[in-house]
Design an enzyme around this catalytic site. Sequence first.
Site, mmCIF file in Angstrom:
data_model
loop_
_atom_site.group_PDB
_atom_site.id
_atom_site.type_symbol
_atom_site.label_atom_id
_atom_site.label_comp_id
_atom_site.label_asym_id
_atom_site.label_seq_id
_atom_site.Cartn_x
_atom_site.Cartn_y
_atom_site.Cartn_z
ATOM 1 N N GLU A 24 11.271 -1.045 -2.475
ATOM 2 C CA GLU A 24 10.154 -0.230 -2.939
ATOM 3 C C GLU A 24 10.476 0.415 -4.286
ATOM 4 O OE1 GLU A 24 10.442 1.076 1.210
ATOM 5 O OE2 GLU A 24 8.374 1.754 0.985
ATOM 6 N N ASN B 198 11.746 9.396 -4.626
ATOM 7 C CA ASN B 198 11.025 9.479 -3.359
ATOM 8 C C ASN B 198 11.371 10.836 -2.740
ATOM 9 O OD1 ASN B 198 10.010 9.266 -0.799
ATOM 10 N ND2 ASN B 198 10.971 7.301 -0.329
ATOM 11 N N ARG C 160 7.088 8.257 -5.748
ATOM 12 C CA ARG C 160 6.348 7.764 -4.603
ATOM 13 C C ARG C 160 5.422 8.886 -4.134
ATOM 14 N NH1 ARG C 160 8.400 7.562 1.506
ATOM 15 N NH2 ARG C 160 6.583 6.529 2.394
ATOM 16 N N HIS D 257 3.090 1.954 3.828
ATOM 17 C CA HIS D 257 4.127 0.953 3.500
ATOM 18 C C HIS D 257 3.593 -0.086 2.509
ATOM 19 C CE1 HIS D 257 6.124 1.646 7.705
ATOM 20 N NE2 HIS D 257 6.731 2.387 6.782
ATOM 21 N N ARG E 60 7.652 7.304 17.074
ATOM 22 C CA ARG E 60 6.177 7.389 17.114
ATOM 23 C C ARG E 60 5.608 6.423 18.146
ATOM 24 N NH1 ARG E 60 5.337 6.617 10.764
ATOM 25 N NH2 ARG E 60 7.463 7.348 10.398
#
Length: 394
Positions: A382, A8, A89, A178, A239
């Site tokens: 993941e 990743n 990823r 996600h 965010r």
Amino acid sequence: MTKVIAINAGSSSLKFQLFDMPEETVITKGIIERIGLNDSVFTITVDGEKQKEITDIPDHEVAVDLLLAKLTSAGIITSLDEIDGIGHRVVHGGEVFNDSVLITEETIGKFEELSDLAPLHNPANITGIRAFHNVLPNVPAVAVFDTAFHQTMPESSFLYSLPYQYYEEFGIRKYGFHGTSHKYVSNRAAEMLGRPLEQLRLISCHLGNGASIAAIEGGRSIDTSMGFTPLAGVTMGTRSGNIDPALIPFIMEKTDKSAEGVLDVLNKQSGMLGVSGFSSDLRDIETQSAEGNERAKLALDVFSNRIHKYIGSYAARMNGVDAIIFTAGIGENSDVIRAEVLKGLEFMGVYWDPTLNKTRGEEAFINYPHSPVKVLVIPTDEEVMIARDVIRLT
Ligand code: ADP
């Protein structure tokens, strides 16, 4: 036995996990941080112990060299020939990729085209892909996209109420993110519930620094809270999540900022950081809130209130829900947030047990046995999804 490494790559970091497949045993994992800055940090687990090195790593190429050299010098593998597959990823697969894909020069070209949609993420992912390809050119590599799982959303979910030609001409639509995590936890939920995924209506809450909610019907994502970018949806660490779009020119005028400047505020200075005024990290906020800090309490309330409302609307979307799933740093660990989110959902059959809710970081049911809607805590993984896709596609 097959060894697969899951990668990743971010703009200044590179996370990795090496697996023995198909057993899914983690051989080693770690992270290289501050790439391109001074005093880069290389952390790797060797024989169950974390080792940390501080050194200057100018770019991803050097990071990959260092990582691969370490795998052999630390005796984790005897030779690089032992690596049978690499999984990367990639954040944005647009509408081009609804599943993981074997990487070729042609697919890299498509990732580059999609960088327009994810300028912060895709270029970093591509850098990671190229760096590995230079050192291990003959090892098959697979890209796994954050957006792919959500490609099953119907047009009524993914379309914004904007002029239709914006979708046709510019690809303006909801993509969702996600996806790898939502897919993993929905599969696990079906196993834990002992029911076929095809029969389940699930609401998955991935709550980390970034946070998104997904409505998953019969194993397919039918709606999700993030949008064209990962800025949309619920309140997050820094965010804003959804706001009235008319605020952007208003804030520009009031603060004398450019559109980019306002976007920077929405991405990096908003969310729980913006509301609390001191931290984006939920642990700090929980501590301060318990000590009576009103703004910390407000940040907790704003965050949990948004998630609560998404659960209600997604239950409406699916004409009910069989299970609600909590995952990622906050979802797996914070009983405070789970309690706030779940409070007041009894009207739709959610009865949760405050004692079971104390669980942290492990798979658990936190509902009362008689609750029609089950509530599950499932640590996400993941990386294992990436490794599985490498095996599936190579
Ligand atoms: P990322 O999106 O960066 O992968 P994570 O999934 O690691 O994020 O989640 C990070 C968030 O999880 C932070 O807000 C952190 O405070 C929170 N978190 C981690 N552990 C705990 C804990 N034990 N209790 C409460 N919050 C936690």
